[in-house]
Scaffold this motif. Structure first.
Motif, short mmCIF file in Angstrom:
data_model
loop_
_atom_site.label_atom_id
_atom_site.label_comp_id
_atom_site.label_asym_id
_atom_site.label_seq_id
_atom_site.Cartn_x
_atom_site.Cartn_y
_atom_site.Cartn_z
N ASP A 105 13.07 7.05 -3.07
CA ASP A 105 11.85 7.70 -3.55
C ASP A 105 11.26 6.94 -4.73
N VAL A 106 12.14 6.38 -5.56
CA VAL A 106 11.72 5.71 -6.79
C VAL A 106 12.41 4.36 -6.89
N PHE A 107 11.64 3.34 -7.28
CA PHE A 107 12.16 1.99 -7.48
C PHE A 107 11.82 1.60 -8.91
N ILE A 108 12.85 1.40 -9.74
CA ILE A 108 12.66 1.08 -11.16
C ILE A 108 13.09 -0.36 -11.42
N GLN A 109 12.22 -1.13 -12.06
CA GLN A 109 12.59 -2.50 -12.40
C GLN A 109 12.05 -2.83 -13.78
N ALA A 110 12.80 -3.68 -14.50
CA ALA A 110 12.41 -4.07 -15.85
C ALA A 110 12.46 -5.58 -16.03
N TYR A 111 12.29 -6.30 -14.93
CA TYR A 111 12.16 -7.75 -15.02
C TYR A 111 10.75 -8.09 -15.48
N ARG A 112 10.55 -9.32 -15.89
CA ARG A 112 9.21 -9.71 -16.32
C ARG A 112 8.22 -9.52 -15.17
N PRO A 113 6.94 -9.18 -15.49
CA PRO A 113 5.95 -8.95 -14.43
C PRO A 113 5.94 -10.09 -13.40
N ASN A 114 5.96 -9.69 -12.13
CA ASN A 114 5.90 -10.58 -10.98
C ASN A 114 7.19 -11.35 -10.70
N SER A 115 8.24 -11.13 -11.50
CA SER A 115 9.50 -11.84 -11.24
C SER A 115 10.07 -11.46 -9.88
N LEU A 116 10.11 -10.16 -9.58
CA LEU A 116 10.65 -9.72 -8.29
C LEU A 116 9.72 -10.04 -7.13
N ALA A 117 8.43 -10.17 -7.43
CA ALA A 117 7.48 -10.52 -6.37
C ALA A 117 7.84 -11.86 -5.73
N GLN A 118 8.42 -12.75 -6.52
CA GLN A 118 8.81 -14.06 -5.99
C GLN A 118 9.94 -13.95 -4.97
N LEU A 119 10.65 -12.81 -5.00
CA LEU A 119 11.72 -12.58 -4.02
C LEU A 119 11.25 -11.71 -2.86
N GLY A 120 9.94 -11.37 -2.84
CA GLY A 120 9.41 -10.54 -1.78
C GLY A 120 9.41 -9.06 -2.09
N TYR A 121 9.50 -8.72 -3.39
CA TYR A 121 9.55 -7.31 -3.78
C TYR A 121 8.37 -6.96 -4.69
N SER A 122 7.17 -7.37 -4.30
CA SER A 122 5.98 -6.99 -5.05
C SER A 122 5.69 -5.51 -4.80
N VAL A 123 4.84 -4.94 -5.62
CA VAL A 123 4.45 -3.54 -5.44
C VAL A 123 3.90 -3.33 -4.03
N GLU A 124 3.01 -4.24 -3.61
CA GLU A 124 2.38 -4.08 -2.30
C GLU A 124 3.39 -4.15 -1.17
N GLU A 125 4.32 -5.11 -1.27
CA GLU A 125 5.32 -5.27 -0.21
C GLU A 125 6.28 -4.09 -0.17
N LEU A 126 6.68 -3.61 -1.33
CA LEU A 126 7.61 -2.48 -1.37
C LEU A 126 6.97 -1.22 -0.82
N CYS A 127 5.70 -0.98 -1.18
CA CYS A 127 5.04 0.23 -0.69
C CYS A 127 4.72 0.13 0.80
N ALA A 128 4.60 -1.09 1.31
CA ALA A 128 4.44 -1.26 2.76
C ALA A 128 5.76 -0.98 3.47
N MET A 129 6.88 -1.40 2.87
CA MET A 129 8.20 -1.12 3.44
C MET A 129 8.50 0.37 3.42
N ARG A 130 8.09 1.03 2.34
CA ARG A 130 8.43 2.44 2.13
C ARG A 130 7.18 3.19 1.65
N PRO A 131 6.30 3.58 2.58
CA PRO A 131 5.12 4.36 2.18
C PRO A 131 5.55 5.63 1.43
N GLY A 132 4.89 5.89 0.32
CA GLY A 132 5.26 7.03 -0.50
C GLY A 132 6.18 6.67 -1.66
N LEU A 133 6.50 5.38 -1.81
CA LEU A 133 7.40 4.96 -2.87
C LEU A 133 6.74 5.11 -4.25
N ILE A 134 7.53 5.50 -5.24
CA ILE A 134 7.10 5.47 -6.63
C ILE A 134 7.67 4.19 -7.24
#
Length: 462
Positions: free
Chosen positions: A279-308
Motif C-alpha cells: 500500500d505504501v512505498f517509503i524511500q529516503a534515497y536522493r531524488p531520482n536515485s531509485l529511478a535509475q534502478l527502474g523504481y521511479s514514481v511513475e513506474e511504481l504506480c504503474a506496477m501497483r495502481p493505488g500505491l502511496i
C-alpha cells in the motif's frame, strides 16, 4: 508558539476539521530543552498530529471516537530516543565518528563533517589527504576555504556543510528554490482504484502494508510510527549497505526486516513481488536515485495502481542541492540553525539543537501525510505521492518566534526518563527504549514486534 497552536496549524494544512482537535489534550510540564528554537512545541505537535490522524482513520473504518493525550516531556524524550536505548542494561556506544563535527577552515569560516558511515569517512579523508585523527583533519581543513571544501566534498558525494547565517541561507539558491513549497506535499500522481480502509482489524492501520526502504532516522521514524498504529511494515535493506546499529534497533521496533540486493536479478524480482502487494512505498534515497534502478514514481504506480509513494530528502526535491547528500545536523549547519544556536549560547563555535529535531519532526510529518494519502485513496482512488524534506521542516522551525536559550527550559530528569521507557525481548537482548508518546483511549499505540535483527524475516507479506 504553543503545541496547541502548532497542532491546529498542521491539522488545517491537512484539511482537518477544527472540531477534531477537541479529541486531543496536551499534558505534563511545558518546559522544553535549552534551545532558542521552539523544539518543545514542534516535538509535541508533530507527534500529536499523526496520532489524531490515526484516530480519524479508525473512525473512518467504523471505530468509535477516542481521546488522545500527549505528554510534552515524553515527546522530548522520544525526540532523543536513541540516547536512552539500552540492551541488557548497557547503553549503546556513541555512533558518531571520531572525526565528525565542526572545524574552522583557513578563512575563519566553520564547516561540519558528517563521517558516520565508513565510506563517507574514507572519502573525506581521501579529499583531505590525511589520516583518521581529529588533529590531522583540523590541520588539513585549515588549508582550505570553507566554501571551496564544501563544494569539493559535495562533488565527491561526501557529506559536509559550511556553517551559514540564516541570512546567507535565505539568499542561497537552494533555499530560494524550495521557498514556496509547502511543509509537506500530498498529491495525486496517477489513476488507481478506490481502496477502502479495511473494516476488519483492531487498529487504525490494520491490513496496511508498508515497504520501508530507508535508513538512519527521519524516514525510519515515520515507518515506525505507522507500525505503532498497526501497519505491517517490512524494512528492506541490503547486506552491502552500511547501517548504524543503535538507530536500527531504535527505529526498527514494530517492523519486520528483510534484505534484498537490488543489483541482482533475484533481488529485483522479489522487490517487484513486494511492490505488487504494498500500500505504501517509503524511500529516503536522493531524488531520482531509485529511478535509475527502474523504481521511479511513475513506474511504481504503474506496477501497483493505488500505491502511496513516499519520498524524504535532505534539501528538497528541486533546486541545485536536490541531489546533495545530507543529514539533520548538516541541514542545521547549512541553513543557519547551528549558527543561531551558537550565537544564543555566546559561543565562538556553532551550536546545535538539543536533539535531531529535523529528523524526528519530519518523520512524524511523513507518517501524518502518509495517513492523509491513505484517507484520500479510500475516498477518491488514485495513486498518491507524499514528499517531505529536512530543509522544509527546518524552514518551518525557523519561521516560529524565538525564545531565550534557557527560557522555561529543563533537561530531562532520570526519573522522567524511567517513566517513559518500555522493555522488550529482541534478537539483540533485553531492550529498553522510549515507548510511544500518544495515549489513545481505544487503539493504544504500541509495537506488536520487537526490533528485529537485520534480515531476520523473509521478503514476503504476512
Amino acid at each position: 508558539m504553543s503545541a496547541e497552536a502548532l497542532l491546529a496549524s498542521l491539522w488545517q494544512m491537512g484539511g482537518g476539521a477544527p472540531e477534531d482537535l477537541q479529541q486531543l489534550t496536551f499534558a505534563g510540564d511545558t518546559a522544553q530543552l535549552p534551545s532558542t528554537f521552539q523544539v518543545g512545541g514542534v516535538a509535541s505537535a508533530t507527534i500529536a498530529v499523526q496520532a489524531l490522524m490515526a484516530a480519524q482513520l479508525w473512525q473512518a473504518r467504523g471505530g468509535e471516537r477516542q481521546n488522545i493525550t500527549v505528554d510534552r516531556r515524553h515527546a522530548l524524550a522520544m525526540f532523543k530516543s536513541d540516547r536512552y536505548l539500552s540492551v541488557n542494561g548497557h547503553a549503546s556506544e556513541d555512533p558518531w565518528s571520531k572525526i565528525a563535527g565542526y572545524y574552522q577552515a583557513g578563512d575563519g569560516r566553520w564547516i561540519q563533517l558528517h563521517t558516520n558511515f565508513p565510506h563517507h569517512r574514507d572519502g573525506v579523508l581521501a579529499v583531505l589527504q590525511c589520516v583518521e585523527d581529529r588533529a590531522a583533519v583540523a590541520r588539513a581543513i585549515s588549508g582550505w576555504q570553507a566554501a571551496e571544501l564544501e563544494q569539493t566534498l559535495a562533488q565527491a558525494n561526501m557529506c559536509a556543510a559550511m556553517i551559514r547565517t540564516e541570512q546567507e541561507w535565505l539568499a542561497h539558491p537552494q533555499a530560494q528554490a524550495i521557498a514556496d513549497l509547502p511543509l509537506f506535499e500530498v498529491r495525486r500522481v496517477a489513476d488507481g482504484p478506490v481502496i477502502p480502509l479495511h473494516s476488519g482489524g483492531p487498529r487504525p492501520l490494520s491490513g496496511v502494508r508498508v515497504l520501508d526502504l530507508s535508513r538512519v532516522i527521519a524516514a525510519p521514524v515515520g515507518a515506525r510510527t505507522l507500525a505503532q498504529h498497526g501497519a505491517d511494515v517490512l524494512a528492506v535493506s541490503a547486506a552491502h549497505l552500511p547501517n548504524i546499529m543503535l538507530l536500527v534497533m531504535d527505529t526498527g521496533r514494530g517492523k519486520r526486516s528483510a534484505q534484498l540486493d537490488l543489483r541482482q536479478t533475484e533481488g529485483r524480482q522479489n522487490m517487484l513481488q513486494l511492490i505488487s502487494g504494498a500500500d505504501v512505498f517509503i524511500q529516503a534515497y536522493r531524488p531520482n536515485s531509485l529511478a535509475q534502478l527502474g523504481y521511479s514514481v511513475e513506474e511504481l504506480c504503474a506496477m501497483r495502481p493505488g500505491l502511496i509513494h513516499v519520498s524524504l530528502s535532505a534539501y528538497g526535491h528541486i533546486g541545485p542541492w536536490a541531489h546533495r547528500r545530507g543529514f539533520d545536523s548538516l541541514v542545521q549547519s547549512a541553513s543557519g540553525i547551528a549558527d543561531a544556536e551558537g550565537r544564543a549560547a555566546a559561543s565562538a563555535a556553532p551550536g546545535k539543537l538539543p536533539f535531531q529535531a529535523l529528523d524526528h519532526a519530519t518523520g512524524y510529518l511523513l507518517a501524518y501525510a502518509t495517513m492523509l494519502a491513505l484517507q484520500k485513496r479510500a475516498v477518491e482512488g488514485g495513486s498518491w505521492q507524499v514528499r517531505v524534506s529536512l530543509a522544509q521542516t527546518g524552514r518551518w522551525l525557523q519561521q516560529m518566534p524565538r525564545r531565550g536559550l534557557h527560557d522555561h527550559a529543563a533537561e530531562l530528569r532520570p526519573e522522567e526518563i524511567a517513566r517513559f521507557l518500555q522493555a522488550s525481548t529482541s534478537g539483540y537482548g533485553q531492550m529498553q527504549a522510549i515507548a510511544p508518546v500518544e495515549k489513545m483511549s481505544v487503539t493504544p499505540a504500541h509495537f506488536e514486534l520487537p526490533a528485529p535483527v537485520l534480515g531476520e524475516h523473509a521478503p514476503v507479506w504476512q
